[in-house]
Enzyme design. Structure first.
Site, PDB file in Angstrom:
ATOM      1  N   HIS A 179      42.014  46.865  54.189  1.00  0.00           N
ATOM      2  CA  HIS A 179      40.938  46.142  53.502  1.00  0.00           C
ATOM      3  C   HIS A 179      40.824  46.697  52.084  1.00  0.00           C
ATOM      4  CE1 HIS A 179      38.514  45.024  57.389  1.00  0.00           C
ATOM      5  NE2 HIS A 179      39.043  43.920  56.880  1.00  0.00           N
ATOM      6  N   CYS A 277      32.421  50.520  54.848  1.00  0.00           N
ATOM      7  CA  CYS A 277      32.587  49.563  55.952  1.00  0.00           C
ATOM      8  C   CYS A 277      31.272  49.321  56.682  1.00  0.00           C
ATOM      9  CB  CYS A 277      33.604  50.070  56.962  1.00  0.00           C
ATOM     10  SG  CYS A 277      35.237  50.322  56.300  1.00  0.00           S
TER      11      CYS A 277
HETATM   12  N1  ARG Z   1      38.118  48.371  63.300  1.00  0.00           N
HETATM   13  C1  ARG Z   1      37.730  47.568  62.185  1.00  0.00           C
HETATM   14  C2  ARG Z   1      38.865  46.625  61.822  1.00  0.00           C
HETATM   15  O1  ARG Z   1      39.987  47.015  61.894  1.00  0.00           O
HETATM   16  C3  ARG Z   1      37.367  48.427  61.014  1.00  0.00           C
HETATM   17  C4  ARG Z   1      36.823  47.649  59.862  1.00  0.00           C
HETATM   18  C5  ARG Z   1      36.535  48.489  58.662  1.00  0.00           C
HETATM   19  N2  ARG Z   1      35.820  47.754  57.675  1.00  0.00           N
HETATM   20  C6  ARG Z   1      36.061  47.747  56.366  1.00  0.00           C
HETATM   21  N3  ARG Z   1      35.228  47.115  55.591  1.00  0.00           N
HETATM   22  N4  ARG Z   1      37.128  48.285  55.856  1.00  0.00           N
HETATM   23  O2  ARG Z   1      38.646  45.484  61.485  1.00  0.00           O
END
Ligand code: ARG
Length: 284
Positions: A179, A277
């Site tokens: 991300h 996150c």
């Molecule tokens: N386990 C989640 C995923 O893989 C973690 C998300 C993390 N969020 C972020 N904004 N980077 O989607």
């Protein structure tokens, strides 16, 4: 003379905190039961009570900074719902909903849109796959938008239509930084040449050039700091809440007049997420 100083040379006194309004989700149902990023290892145990305590510290830190913190009810069976950043992108009272790439997280999209609607936001249902503020970051008047692992580049055009702002596409290439908010931190919402920090190696060459051109005085972080999700941080313009293990990044922030505040979210790191996150900014 502050006005003659470079953006990157401001002192603590010159950094102005603007308390933020954010949405968070208590990790009551947090666990790692599937693997959709390289951080997640479902065979390893997780401690939900510890996750809640660590999250509470982040929550209380925001309250202590004068933030207006809103909460969305966690849903049983959606262990990643704690990562509120992915729930949408909110700007000018408009909430552009999320549409998740992985089936495991898809029910989160409507859950967050229901919350936005119930709280007076103008909700725009997404056509394209996008994971909210995980891949969209507002810097100045521009929306930086990530693609490569989760959000489709078509969602960048869609966000451009929804918000009537310039959207700059950046391509992520390292699966650990899937991300945009794991690879870029917005330090100062003014959008100046030093307003972000990032990990160059997380991007393809064309995207690195874009970042260099737009943010020539950016903080460049080390792989060591990035791999504890140090960039996954949240700034109010003066205080920057970061992973306590990101000690190199902490030092760079101090040198530039920011006040880093370290928090330990080790349990939520098992899901591949950190400070940012867990934080969705609500901009009315
Ligand atoms: N386990 C989640 C995923 O893989 C973690 C998300 C993390 N969020 C972020 N904004 N980077 O989607």
């Amino acid at each position: 003379m502050p006005s003659t100083l470079l953006d990157s040379e401001r002192t603590t006194e010159e950094r102005v905190a603007t308390p933020r309004t954010v949405l968070m989700c208590r990790p009551e149902h947090f666990t790692v039961s599937y693997r959709i990023n390289p951080w997640m290892q479902p065979q390893l145990p997780t401690d939900t009570a510890l996750a809640v305590r660590q999250w509470q510290t982040l929550h209380d830190t925001y309250v202590g900074l004068g933030f207006d913190v809103h909460l969305i009810d966690p849903v049983d069976g959606l262990p990643d719902m704690v990562y509120a950043a992915n729930g949408g992108f909110v700007l000018d009272n408009v909430a552009y909903g999320a549409r998740f790439w992985h089936p495991e997280r898809q029910p989160e999209g409507p859950a967050y849109m229901d919350w936005f609607r119930a709280n007076g936001f103008d909700v725009r249902e997404p056509r394209e796959v996008n994971e909210g503020e995980g891949d969209f970051l507002l810097v100045g008047d521009v929306i930086l938008a990530g693609t490569g692992f989760r959000s489709a580049s078509d969602s960048h055009a869609e966000a451009g239509e929804v918000f009537g702002r310039e959207v700059v596409t950046l391509r992520l290439v390292d699966p650990r930084f899937y991300h945009l908010d794991t690879a870029v931190a917005v330090l100062d919402s003014d959008g100046g040449p030093a307003s972000v920090a990032y990990l160059p190696a997380a991007f393809d060459e064309a995207s690195r050039r874009i970042l260099e051109t737009r943010f020539p005085d950016a903080v460049l972080v080390s792989d060591t700091d990035a791999t504890v999700l140090g960039l996954n941080s949240f700034s109010d313009g003066r205080n920057v809440v970061i992973a306590s293990r990101a000690t190199g990044f902490e030092k760079s922030l101090r040198e530039r007049g920011y006040t880093p505040i370290g928090v330990d979210l080790s349990e939520l790191l098992l899901g591949g997420g950190g400070v940012k996150c867990c934080t969705l900014e609500l901009r009315r």
